[in-house]
Design an enzyme around this catalytic site. Structure first.
Site, PDB file in Angstrom:
ATOM      1  N   HIS A   1       0.835  -1.201   0.000  1.00 18.70           N
ATOM      2  CA  HIS A   1       0.000   0.000   0.000  1.00 18.70           C
ATOM      3  C   HIS A   1       0.875   1.258   0.000  1.00 18.70           C
ATOM      4  O   HIS A   1       0.552   2.242  -0.647  1.00 18.70           O
ATOM      5  CB  HIS A   1      -0.922   0.006   1.230  1.00 18.70           C
TER       6      HIS A   1
ATOM      7  N   ASP B   1      -5.969   5.554   2.388  1.00 16.75           N
ATOM      8  CA  ASP B   1      -6.077   4.185   1.896  1.00 16.75           C
ATOM      9  C   ASP B   1      -7.445   3.578   2.229  1.00 16.75           C
ATOM     10  O   ASP B   1      -8.061   3.884   3.255  1.00 16.75           O
ATOM     11  CB  ASP B   1      -4.979   3.344   2.544  1.00 16.75           C
TER      12      ASP B   1
END
Ligand code: UDP
Length: 501
Positions: free
Chosen positions: A19, A125
């Site tokens: 990520h 995120d």
């Protein structure tokens, strides 16, 4: 003449490598468009981010901000780059208060020659869903950074319907053979069998992890927009479905702006051709070894930063590789040592394996320079767990894949690669969950040496070209990023925040 101050946005990355890497690359892209970025991430990841930031001479328009971790000491943490997902969830759930304090601090910043002033939005995120509450409280828009494919987003956005149909949590199938009637219909992807659905939605998944996934997925519908690391030409059907009322009743804008990868992947001056930038020991080791091999002859094997294979699976891989007679570069970290006799790689591998494959095989037990390896002309195949970053990196380097999916949405990615894009052949597991050495040998020989393997490489090459085109000024991803930047500035005016800047 005075330059207008740069617009300040906060990018908050989830603290897993898969990520952070795309979120940081995305931040660099935004900075190159003239934005000022506060890049926020959990403390334990910051040294790594700082290293990338400094080594790449990234823009001074990116400022790093670490959030403290408030997880009880002694919990399983990061080990040789491998991390436990439970630990990552623990951290994510303790950050809300500190993030709010950080935001209040940033919002109070007065604009000056050394500071860009208050941020105007949060890009966070998928797994940091609670940032939506902080954003709402502070009256800022939250955009989601979604580091997985559009196909997985279709499943995530369809969750309210799946819940209404009583399909969640997904029951474990009683028989090993699933029937046609068991298939689940989700707009934007082919009918999918329950066992291929993301693990986090299954009954077998620990409830805490399932709740974590569900909460974060449901919050997608409340966001001001979703930035996706994919491109239209790769996932046309899924991306179109994401605009439909059934998947997206709130009409959350969807911005596929990928592939978000370091620029040099698409340049002529690719990594392996620039030995002067290859500094660290492991990079040099890989490069020198790959240089000795024939074009497209090396199979690269890695399962990303989270997946851990069992000792018996590692042994099956070793036998399969040995029998395939193929050259290989294997990133192999030992499984967690529950049994002390199994804690070292040498103790797990079949006796004599390393001497029998000497010269033909290179085993790395540290963090590997994956982009360097995939961009090297000697690399001809990638045995991968189908993490989305690994998948994009493979496609964009014209490397066909041997998918061996492990968790999350990886089976969906595998199906896409094998059935739709036809750039790979799955390494199939038996009823006991193990892929046998004979299966491994067969797939390795097929992808690396058959005519069809060559065709897969050519298809990956066509996709690389499409990716490159999508990023050009006239391309789909470029335009989507522009649309995002444009919308964001409209939001800024609507919020009456202009005078603040
Ligand atoms: N990666 C790497 N070296 C390693 C393992 C992983 O550089 O030894 C990088 C890889 O290139 C990719 C990311 O880490 O960019 C992993 O992300 P992915 O989505 O493929 O898998 P995850 O780790 O999230 O399961």
């Amino acid at each position: 003449e005075l330059q207008p101050p740069p617009t300040h946005v906060v990018v908050f990355a989830f603290h897993a490598q898969g990520h952070i890497i795309p979120a940081f690359n995305f931040s660099k892209q935004l900075a190159s468009k003239g934005l000022f970025i506060s890049f926020v991430c959990a403390e334990h990841r910051m040294p790594g981010v700082r290293k990338i930031h400094e080594s790449q001479g990234s823009s001074s328009n990116i400022r790093l901000a670490a959030l403290p971790e408030r997880v009880p000491a002694g919990k399983l943490g990061v080990d040789q780059g491998l991390e436990s997902f439970e630990y990552l969830v623990d951290i994510a759930e303790t950050m809300e208060h500190d993030f709010e304090l950080l935001m209040l601090d940033l919002l109070a910043t007065q604009q000056s020659c050394s500071s860009p002033g208050a941020p105007i939005c949060i890009i966070s995120d998928l797994f940091l869903g609670w940032t939506q509450y902080v954003a709402d409280k502070l009256k800022l828009p939250r955009y989601v950074f979604y580091p997985s494919p559009a196909a997985a987003l279709c499943v995530a956005m369809y969750l309210p319907n799946l819940i209404a149909q009583g399909l969640i949590p997904i029951k474990s199938s009683e028989s090993t053979k699933e029937r046609e009637s068991d298939l689940i219909s989700i707009p934007g992807i082919p009918p999918i069998s329950p066992s291929d659905m993301p693990n986090a939605l299954k009954e077998s998944c620990p409830i805490r992890r399932r709740d974590f996934a569900m909460r974060n997925h449901l919050l997608l519908h409340k966001s001001s927009g979703i930035l996706l690391n994919t491109f239209y030409e790769l996932e046309q059907r899924s991306i179109e479905a994401l605009q439909s009322d059934i998947l997206n009743p709130n009409k959350v804008p969807i911005y596929p702006a990928g592939p978000i990868l370091p620029e040099e992947i698409f340049g002529d001056n690719i990594l392996h051709a620039r030995p002067e930038i290859v500094v660290s020991g492991v990079e040099k080791e890989c490069l020198l070894w790959l240089n000795t091999r024939l074009p497209s002859s090396v199979l690269y094997i890695s399962f990303g930063s989270i997946a851990v294979l069992s000792a018996s699976q590692i042994r099956e891989f070793a036998l399969g590789l040995e029998n395939s007679e193929q050259a290989f570069l294997w990133v192999l970290r030992p499984p967690p040592a529950t049994d002390p006799t199994q804690s070292s790689i040498a103790a797990i591998l079949p006796e004599g394996f390393q001497s029998r494959t000497q010269g033909r095989g290179l085993i790395l037990s540290v963090w590997a320079p994956q982009l360097l390896i995939l961009s090297h002309p000697s690399t001809g195949g990638f045995l991968t767990h189908c993490g989305w970053n690994s998948t994009l990196e493979s496609i964009c380097n014209c490397v066909p894949m041997l998918p061996f999916p492990q968790f999350a949405e990886q089976q969906i990615i595998c199906n896409m690669l094998v059935n739709e894009l036809k750039v790979g052949v799955e390494v199939k597991k038996g009823a006991d969950g193990l892929a046998k050495s004979s299966e491994i040998e067969k797939v390795v020989r097929y992808v690396m040496r058959s005519e069809e393997g060559g065709k897969m490489k050519a298809r990956a090459g066509a996709m690389r070209k499409a990716a490159k085109t999508a990023l050009l000024e006239t391309g789909s991803s470029y335009k989507n990023l522009e649309a995002f930047l444009h919308r964001r500035s409209k939001t800024r005016a609507a919020n009456g925040q202009d005078e603040k800047l």
